[in-house]
Design an enzyme around this catalytic site. Sequence first.
Site, short mmCIF file in Angstrom:
data_model
loop_
_atom_site.label_atom_id
_atom_site.label_comp_id
_atom_site.label_asym_id
_atom_site.label_seq_id
_atom_site.Cartn_x
_atom_site.Cartn_y
_atom_site.Cartn_z
N HIS A 75 -7.56 -3.90 10.22
CA HIS A 75 -7.23 -3.75 8.80
C HIS A 75 -5.99 -4.57 8.42
O HIS A 75 -5.13 -4.85 9.25
CB HIS A 75 -7.12 -2.28 8.37
CG HIS A 75 -5.88 -1.55 8.81
ND1 HIS A 75 -5.81 -0.19 8.87
CD2 HIS A 75 -4.65 -1.99 9.20
CE1 HIS A 75 -4.62 0.17 9.26
NE2 HIS A 75 -3.89 -0.90 9.47
N GLU B 216 -9.74 -1.37 5.12
CA GLU B 216 -10.33 -0.96 6.38
C GLU B 216 -11.63 -1.73 6.64
O GLU B 216 -12.15 -2.40 5.73
CB GLU B 216 -10.62 0.55 6.32
CG GLU B 216 -9.36 1.42 6.10
CD GLU B 216 -8.58 1.70 7.38
OE1 GLU B 216 -8.51 0.81 8.26
OE2 GLU B 216 -8.02 2.80 7.49
N ASP C 295 0.83 -1.20 0.00
CA ASP C 295 0.00 0.00 0.00
C ASP C 295 0.86 1.26 0.00
O ASP C 295 2.09 1.18 0.16
CB ASP C 295 -0.98 -0.01 1.18
CG ASP C 295 -0.33 -0.39 2.52
OD1 ASP C 295 0.91 -0.46 2.59
OD2 ASP C 295 -1.07 -0.60 3.48
N ASN D 185 -7.75 -1.74 14.20
CA ASN D 185 -9.15 -1.91 13.80
C ASN D 185 -9.34 -3.15 12.91
O ASN D 185 -10.39 -3.33 12.31
CB ASN D 185 -9.66 -0.65 13.07
CG ASN D 185 -8.92 -0.39 11.77
OD1 ASN D 185 -8.04 -1.16 11.37
ND2 ASN D 185 -9.27 0.70 11.09
P1 PGA Z 1 2.07 -1.05 12.82
O1 PGA Z 1 0.92 -0.94 11.75
O2 PGA Z 1 2.96 -2.14 12.38
O3 PGA Z 1 2.76 0.27 12.78
O4 PGA Z 1 1.42 -1.33 14.12
C1 PGA Z 1 0.31 -2.11 11.33
C2 PGA Z 1 -0.79 -1.79 10.35
O5 PGA Z 1 -1.50 -0.80 10.55
O6 PGA Z 1 -0.96 -2.55 9.39
#
Ligand code: PGA
Length: 240
Positions: free
Chosen positions: A138, A143, A67, A136
């Site tokens: 995702h 999302e 992404d 959340n």
């Molecule tokens: P993080 O993010 O590794 O910084 O916790 C994970 C994500 O949002 O996919």
Amino acid sequence: MQIEWTEGEDAFADRAAAHVADHFARKPALSVALPTGMTPVGLYRALLGRAAEGAVSLTAGHYFNLDEYVGVPQADSHSFAAFLHRHFLGQSGIPASQIRLLRGDAPDIQAEARAHDAAVAARGGLDLAILGLGANGHIAFNEPGAPWDGGTHVVPLTDETRAANAAYFADAFTVPEAGITMGIGMLRAARHILLLVSGAAKAQALEVFLAGRPDPAWPVTALCGHPSVTLIADSALRAG
Ligand code: PGA
């Protein structure tokens, strides 16, 4: 599903690097989707360490990012492309021709999405999708409520995700309101999934995933039932 609980940051990173190295040992020209975020930083460091020791060869692989922020050029230090260069690709010796990173500022973002899909398809699909997990639920920028089919596409980012990502930057970077991401259909089509989970904020999302009930409100549950998922999780998140 294979579940591995690890204790401490080093063990988490080493276990993840060992898993990825095993994939490269079996298939040197592995096609891999790479995540951004705090979670995979240790993996990237450990993998580069193994490569420097000659314990794994990464240079025949093909690499794609999961992404990117829409509107942010790759050269901008806030881009996911810049993050991957900083933490992994820039020190890896992987030829640039084997790396395809999304261009968030592409003049035609839909065409950019199609080009990403075409590049993955040209490698025969993803062998390994390495994924972090959002608080959340995702995966990549898919999302809650995102469709479970489809390839790379543009998505609005939730306020929760924008706030979580803003915390990575000390400066006044405004996290864009949209991202471009590999879709859940494309991730589910990967032959192998490596899901990395660390950080106290992930406890609920991990619990929902481990309960094993597919629920579009928790995108990670789209991976329930995938034939080859390895979960590496910080044992601090282990319930009970
Ligand atoms: P993080 O993010 O590794 O910084 O916790 C994970 C994500 O949002 O996919």
